[in-house]
Design a protein around this motif. Structure first.
Motif, mmCIF file in Angstrom:
data_model
loop_
_atom_site.group_PDB
_atom_site.id
_atom_site.type_symbol
_atom_site.label_atom_id
_atom_site.label_comp_id
_atom_site.label_asym_id
_atom_site.label_seq_id
_atom_site.Cartn_x
_atom_site.Cartn_y
_atom_site.Cartn_z
ATOM 1 N N ARG A 92 0.708 -1.295 0.001
ATOM 2 C CA ARG A 92 0.058 0.057 0.098
ATOM 3 C C ARG A 92 0.718 1.166 0.067
ATOM 4 O O ARG A 92 1.892 1.348 0.670
ATOM 5 N N ASP A 93 0.583 2.271 -0.804
ATOM 6 C CA ASP A 93 1.191 3.643 -0.856
ATOM 7 C C ASP A 93 0.680 4.580 0.330
ATOM 8 O O ASP A 93 -0.233 4.013 1.126
ATOM 9 N N ALA A 94 1.417 5.506 0.355
ATOM 10 C CA ALA A 94 0.913 6.301 1.493
ATOM 11 C C ALA A 94 -0.439 6.888 1.550
ATOM 12 O O ALA A 94 -1.021 7.088 2.517
ATOM 13 N N GLU A 95 -1.529 6.648 0.374
ATOM 14 C CA GLU A 95 -2.596 6.922 0.568
ATOM 15 C C GLU A 95 -3.283 5.695 0.716
ATOM 16 O O GLU A 95 -4.632 5.699 0.473
ATOM 17 N N GLY A 96 -2.879 4.629 0.737
ATOM 18 C CA GLY A 96 -3.555 3.402 1.081
ATOM 19 C C GLY A 96 -3.837 2.572 -0.288
ATOM 20 O O GLY A 96 -4.392 1.607 -0.321
ATOM 21 N N ASP A 97 -3.572 3.019 -1.336
ATOM 22 C CA ASP A 97 -3.697 2.424 -2.729
ATOM 23 C C ASP A 97 -2.761 1.301 -2.828
ATOM 24 O O ASP A 97 -1.619 1.174 -2.572
ATOM 25 N N ALA A 98 -3.324 0.187 -3.702
ATOM 26 C CA ALA A 98 -2.427 -0.784 -3.968
ATOM 27 C C ALA A 98 -1.559 -0.605 -4.953
ATOM 28 O O ALA A 98 -1.922 -0.117 -5.987
ATOM 29 N N VAL A 99 -0.224 -0.959 -4.812
ATOM 30 C CA VAL A 99 0.859 -0.743 -6.102
ATOM 31 C C VAL A 99 1.509 -2.056 -5.961
ATOM 32 O O VAL A 99 2.009 -2.643 -4.980
ATOM 33 N N GLY A 100 1.950 -2.375 -7.259
ATOM 34 C CA GLY A 100 2.499 -3.553 -7.487
ATOM 35 C C GLY A 100 3.990 -3.253 -7.370
ATOM 36 O O GLY A 100 4.703 -2.335 -7.390
ATOM 37 N N VAL A 101 4.711 -4.384 -6.562
ATOM 38 C CA VAL A 101 5.993 -4.593 -5.891
ATOM 39 C C VAL A 101 6.989 -5.113 -7.301
ATOM 40 O O VAL A 101 7.911 -4.407 -7.365
ATOM 41 N N ASN A 102 6.772 -6.365 -7.459
ATOM 42 C CA ASN A 102 7.527 -6.841 -8.552
ATOM 43 C C ASN A 102 6.676 -7.092 -9.690
ATOM 44 O O ASN A 102 7.221 -8.041 -10.494
ATOM 45 N N HIS A 103 5.869 -6.314 -10.249
ATOM 46 C CA HIS A 103 5.402 -6.294 -11.454
ATOM 47 C C HIS A 103 4.562 -4.903 -11.840
ATOM 48 O O HIS A 103 4.382 -4.249 -10.963
ATOM 49 N N ASP A 104 4.460 -4.623 -13.077
ATOM 50 C CA ASP A 104 3.649 -3.459 -13.550
ATOM 51 C C ASP A 104 2.087 -3.935 -13.631
ATOM 52 O O ASP A 104 1.671 -4.841 -14.595
ATOM 53 N N LYS A 105 1.317 -3.325 -12.870
ATOM 54 C CA LYS A 105 -0.208 -4.010 -12.852
ATOM 55 C C LYS A 105 -0.962 -3.708 -14.099
ATOM 56 O O LYS A 105 -1.972 -4.351 -14.513
ATOM 57 N N ALA A 106 -0.363 -2.861 -15.077
ATOM 58 C CA ALA A 106 -0.901 -2.543 -16.318
ATOM 59 C C ALA A 106 -0.427 -3.935 -17.577
ATOM 60 O O ALA A 106 -1.027 -4.015 -18.605
ATOM 61 N N HIS A 107 0.570 -4.351 -17.047
ATOM 62 C CA HIS A 107 1.351 -5.235 -18.358
ATOM 63 C C HIS A 107 2.049 -6.397 -17.361
ATOM 64 O O HIS A 107 3.190 -6.550 -17.183
ATOM 65 N N ARG A 108 1.010 -7.514 -17.092
ATOM 66 C CA ARG A 108 1.573 -8.344 -16.273
ATOM 67 C C ARG A 108 1.881 -9.742 -17.343
ATOM 68 O O ARG A 108 0.776 -10.068 -17.708
ATOM 69 N N PRO A 109 2.784 -9.923 -17.165
ATOM 70 C CA PRO A 109 3.374 -11.425 -18.267
ATOM 71 C C PRO A 109 2.430 -12.693 -17.669
ATOM 72 O O PRO A 109 2.114 -12.884 -16.447
ATOM 73 N N ARG A 110 2.539 -13.635 -18.321
ATOM 74 C CA ARG A 110 1.888 -14.854 -17.879
ATOM 75 C C ARG A 110 3.013 -15.669 -16.986
ATOM 76 O O ARG A 110 4.368 -15.470 -16.852
ATOM 77 N N ARG A 111 2.429 -16.410 -16.324
ATOM 78 C CA ARG A 111 3.401 -17.086 -15.065
ATOM 79 C C ARG A 111 4.570 -17.703 -16.002
ATOM 80 O O ARG A 111 5.567 -17.900 -15.428
ATOM 81 N N GLN A 112 4.256 -18.445 -17.089
ATOM 82 C CA GLN A 112 5.251 -19.267 -17.704
ATOM 83 C C GLN A 112 6.414 -18.550 -18.427
ATOM 84 O O GLN A 112 7.549 -18.797 -18.780
ATOM 85 N N ASP A 113 5.899 -17.079 -18.464
ATOM 86 C CA ASP A 113 6.886 -15.964 -19.039
ATOM 87 C C ASP A 113 7.724 -15.320 -18.057
ATOM 88 O O ASP A 113 8.655 -14.598 -18.116
ATOM 89 N N ARG A 114 7.607 -15.812 -16.763
ATOM 90 C CA ARG A 114 8.170 -14.733 -15.840
ATOM 91 C C ARG A 114 9.336 -15.876 -15.124
ATOM 92 O O ARG A 114 9.175 -16.892 -14.809
#
Length: 388
Positions: free
Chosen positions: A144-166
């Motif tokens: 969670r960021d300072a405002e309490g919103d969810a932020v991806g740590v190890n991924h870009d939430k807009a461009h998430r690769p498939r599991r087999q590609d990570r």
């Protein structure tokens, strides 16, 4: 090159009282860690650092060196590194041996394997400065960021690769650490120089920090531990069986006349017959007074003692009369009234459906419930191919 494994095991714990002595799979956590180190093949000595006399007694009984931890290193704020350094110095002072590789095992990780210990040590022996166990994960981590919103740590939430590609990331298990003693002396922490991770099975990763963790560990133990060191024909001179819940599914049908009927498993009868053919005495021992117990014993052609209040005393008397060493007796049960018998024999066995307290006290737990072939499973342990 002396390899010393140190197990920090304080007596106090805020999350789970007496945690390091809590049994999982019938074995105290501290003993499980000791056995994993001893069975690794690469550890020369195992030391338990503790401030608790009960932990010390268990450690000594398992063949570990007991290092009495001073009060200033026994509080909640004391680091594992401080206990490791103290144990190392105490071991060298008492043994006269120079330690070159240090291993730290956390007994709150109940499913450490000897192979994981060996792999960590081997990594250090072959060039790494430090090594630790870690489990692969493809999980997406958020914060969670300072405002309490969810932020991806190890991924870009807009461009998430498939599991087999990570590429997998690795979660430190907290179970096993190995390091050169000289490097630890210099840096005073576990990770220095060239650090190698030893990949472990994610299914075995569990750290006991609260009561719910302990409950989960006890449920997983029969699956992850396997049957353990099952007894063979040369280990057993007699088999004694509880009735309700062990040879039955612990349910009963009651007719209008008050008579009870129970369900048994034909495979259990075959297992008992095979034990008798092999010359192994079988006894049914039960507190139940219902005539069905005697009827089942007659069907199986085995002696029965039932309607007794103190099963432990009855079993002890039977062993004395039959001149059978209780240490070579296997007793199978399912409920708390069987605990007295567990204290008498060398092979206390709980069926899979047994009360949790009984499973915890057992040396072995069957993979199937009572009334569903548990007795045949026990017979197969003892007789192997002879059962067929």
């Amino acid at each position: 090159m002396t390899v010393l494994a140190v197990i920090p095991a304080r007596g106090g714990s805020k999350g789970v009282s007496g945690k390091n002595l809590a049994p999982v799979g019938g074995v105290p956590l501290v003993a499980r860690a000791i056995r994993a180190a001893q069975s690794s093949g690469l550890v020369d000595a195992v030391a338990v650092s503790t401030d608790d006399h009960r932990i010390a007694a268990v450690a000594a009984s398992e063949g570990a060196v007991v290092i009495r931890r001073p009060a200033e290193l026994s509080g909640d704020q004391a680091s594992s590194e401080s206990a490791l350094l103290h144990a190392w110095e105490a071991f060298e002072d008492s043994s006269g041996e120079a330690v070159e590789v240090l291993v730290m095992l956390q007994c709150t990780s109940p499913f450490i394997t000897p192979g994981e210990v060996a792999d960590c040590v081997e990594a250090v022996l072959t060039g790494a400065d430090s090594a630790f166990t870690a489990a692969p994960t493809h999980g997406f981590v958020w914060r969670r960021d300072a405002e309490g919103d969810a932020v991806g740590v190890n991924h870009d939430k807009a461009h998430r690769p498939r599991r087999q590609d990570r590429e997998p990331e690795f979660l430190e298990t907290g179970a096993v650490y190995a390091m050169t003693a000289s490097g630890f002396w210099t840096h005073r922490h576990r990770f220095f120089g060239r650090t190698v991770l030893i990949e472990t099975d994610p299914a075995r990763v569990l750290e006991i920090d609260e009561p719910g963790d302990l409950d989960r560990a006890r449920l997983l133990a029969p699956l992850l531990d396997g049957p353990g060191e099952v007894p063979g024909r040369g280990d057993i001179d007699a088999v004694v069986l509880d009735f309700d819940g062990t040879q039955t599914d612990d349910s009963a049908q009651v007719g209008s006349d008050g008579n009870e009927q129970v369900r048994v498993h034909r495979g259990d009868g075959l297992g008992i017959a095979a034990l008798r053919r092999a010359g192994i005495p079988v006894l049914i021992l039960s507190t139940e007074v219902n005539p069905v117990v005697g009827a089942r014993a007659r069907k199986l052609s085995v002696p029965v003692i039932h309607g007794v209040d103190d099963k432990g005393a009855a079993l002890r008397d039977w062993c004395s009369t039959e001149q059978i060493d209780p240490a070579r007796v296997l007793y199978a049960g399912n409920d708390v009234n069987d605990l007295g018998c567990f204290e008498v024999v060398g092979w206390p066995v709980a069926v899979a459906s047994a009360h949790p307290v009984v499973r915890d006290a057992a040396r072995l737990v069957t993979t199937v419930p009572g009334g569903h072939g548990a007795v045949r499973e026990i017979a197969s342990w003892i007789l192997g191919k002879e059962l067929a």
